[in-house]
Design an enzyme around this catalytic site. Structure first.
Site, short mmCIF file in Angstrom:
data_model
loop_
_atom_site.label_atom_id
_atom_site.label_comp_id
_atom_site.label_asym_id
_atom_site.label_seq_id
_atom_site.Cartn_x
_atom_site.Cartn_y
_atom_site.Cartn_z
N LYS A 142 -3.54 2.81 -3.11
CA LYS A 142 -4.81 3.40 -3.55
C LYS A 142 -4.86 4.85 -3.13
O LYS A 142 -4.55 5.20 -1.99
CB LYS A 142 -5.99 2.65 -2.92
CG LYS A 142 -6.07 1.18 -3.32
CD LYS A 142 -7.17 0.46 -2.57
CE LYS A 142 -7.24 -1.01 -2.92
NZ LYS A 142 -8.26 -1.73 -2.13
N ASP B 284 0.84 -1.19 0.00
CA ASP B 284 0.00 0.00 0.00
C ASP B 284 0.87 1.24 0.00
O ASP B 284 2.08 1.17 0.29
CB ASP B 284 -0.91 0.01 1.23
CG ASP B 284 -2.19 -0.77 1.00
OD1 ASP B 284 -2.39 -1.25 -0.12
OD2 ASP B 284 -2.98 -0.90 1.96
N MET C 293 -8.87 8.77 7.38
CA MET C 293 -9.24 9.01 5.97
C MET C 293 -10.41 10.00 5.88
O MET C 293 -11.30 9.86 5.04
CB MET C 293 -9.63 7.68 5.29
CG MET C 293 -8.55 6.62 5.36
SD MET C 293 -9.08 4.99 4.75
CE MET C 293 -10.24 4.50 6.04
#
Length: 339
Positions: free
Chosen positions: A140, A118, A251
């Protein structure tokens, strides 16, 4: 012994075969006291042939070593290769700082043959941590995925079926908004051995690195962790505001205005202390403090990765600094009075 009655102690053995297929046989031979010469292809085996007293072939495709067999003037044994199935390890890489990864995680990367990484966590250090591994960028970004989740799972499973030790490196902990259980389920359904190595989650470590405890005696007794990707409904917001605990949002930078508006709408105090910690635990960590009503404006000075903290505990570092400043000023006044 390895299946027949031979004294192999101190024997120089040429073990020919793919590493994943011959690893178990190599361990047995070492246990017998053999000196091993390892060859994964026929040209390499031919180069070692004259140095060996015994040739052991252990491979899923032993015919590729037929030229070696034809040239061999030493005893030859055929060993059963290990099952051609690797494994998948889900590894939590921690909040970002390299030295906050667990020792178990470091060992897993050192042994990895393929790493799906990641963008968060210590992926920038993979050249050091997994020098022999193939690195697959599975990072991502909001609205942009190089690989879909299903593609990541399929590629990991295929690599494991080819015999590789696969590590799925994630930021934080793989089971905290990391879709880790989806990958465990996919590996299990494919009959691939799968393991989980927990990591330090940013929901606790990043506030801590900024001096903010998510719980504090006399202040609160609970904390709630939210994903900013999944907006809360009015009913959820209302209950969250009434809990009286710390709210930690991961996030959440892209939805911070909606979060603030929602909490104010359901009655949370506009002066509720808040903080934003960007790149927590790293050398570029930065922190802003603001009341709830001004939190969205404070967020404009930050970017991802960032952790948002809402609750009375967010004011504790500043209150401690104020106390220390007051104590220092008081000491200076006493010294002046005494002089």
């Amino acid at each position: 012994m390895i299946g027949i009655d031979l004294e192999l102690s101190s024997c120089v053995v040429l073990l020919a075969g793919d590493k994943s297929a011959s690893e178990t046989t190599a361990e047995r031979l070492r246990a017998e006291g053999c000196e091993l010469l390892l060859a994964q292809d026929a040209p390499q085996a031919m180069a070692y042939l004259e140095q060996a007293g015994l040739l052991v072939i252990c491979d899923h495709d032993p015919q590729r070593f037929d030229p070696v067999l034809a040239a061999a003037k030493i005893p030859v044994l055929h060993a059963t290769p290990a099952e051609n199935t690797g494994s998948i390890t889900l590894l939590g890489g921690g909040p970002g700082a390299l030295d906050l990864m667990t020792l178990r995680g470091v060992r897993a990367l050192a042994e990895a043959q393929v790493v799906f990484a990641d963008r968060l966590g210590p992926s920038e250090h993979l050249a050091l941590l997994a020098p022999q591994a193939k690195i697959v960028d599975a990072g991502k970004l909001p609205g942009h995925h190089k690989l879909t989740q299903r593609q990541i799972e399929a590629q990991m499973i295929q690599a494991a079926r080819d015999g590789a030790k696969v590590v799925r490196l994630k930021g934080g902990d793989p089971f905290v908004f990391g879709r880790g259980f989806e990958e465990v389920a996919a590996a299990t359904a494919a009959n691939i051995p799968v393991h989980v190595i927990p990591g330090l989650s940013s929901c606790i470590t990043v506030p801590s690195a900024a001096g903010i405890p998510v719980t504090a005696r006399g202040v609160n007794t609970m904390f709630t962790v939210l994903s900013g990707h999944d907006p809360l409904g009015e009913h959820q917001l209302k209950h969250l505001a009434q809990l009286g605990g710390t709210i930690v949002i991961l996030m959440g930078m892209g939805t911070i205005e909606a979060t603030v508006a929602g909490l104010l709408r359901v009655g949370m105090s506009r002066d509720m202390p808040c903080a934003i910690v960007q790149s927590g635990t790293t050398e570029v960590q930065s922190t802003s403090h603001a009341p709830l009503w001004d939190l969205a404006a404070a967020a404009r000075a930050h970017s991802n990765p960032a952790v948002i903290v809402i609750g009375e505990v967010a004011a504790l570092p500043q209150s401690l600094l104020a106390q220390a400043s007051g104590a220092s000023a008081g000491a200076e006044a006493l010294l002046e009075a005494a002089s």
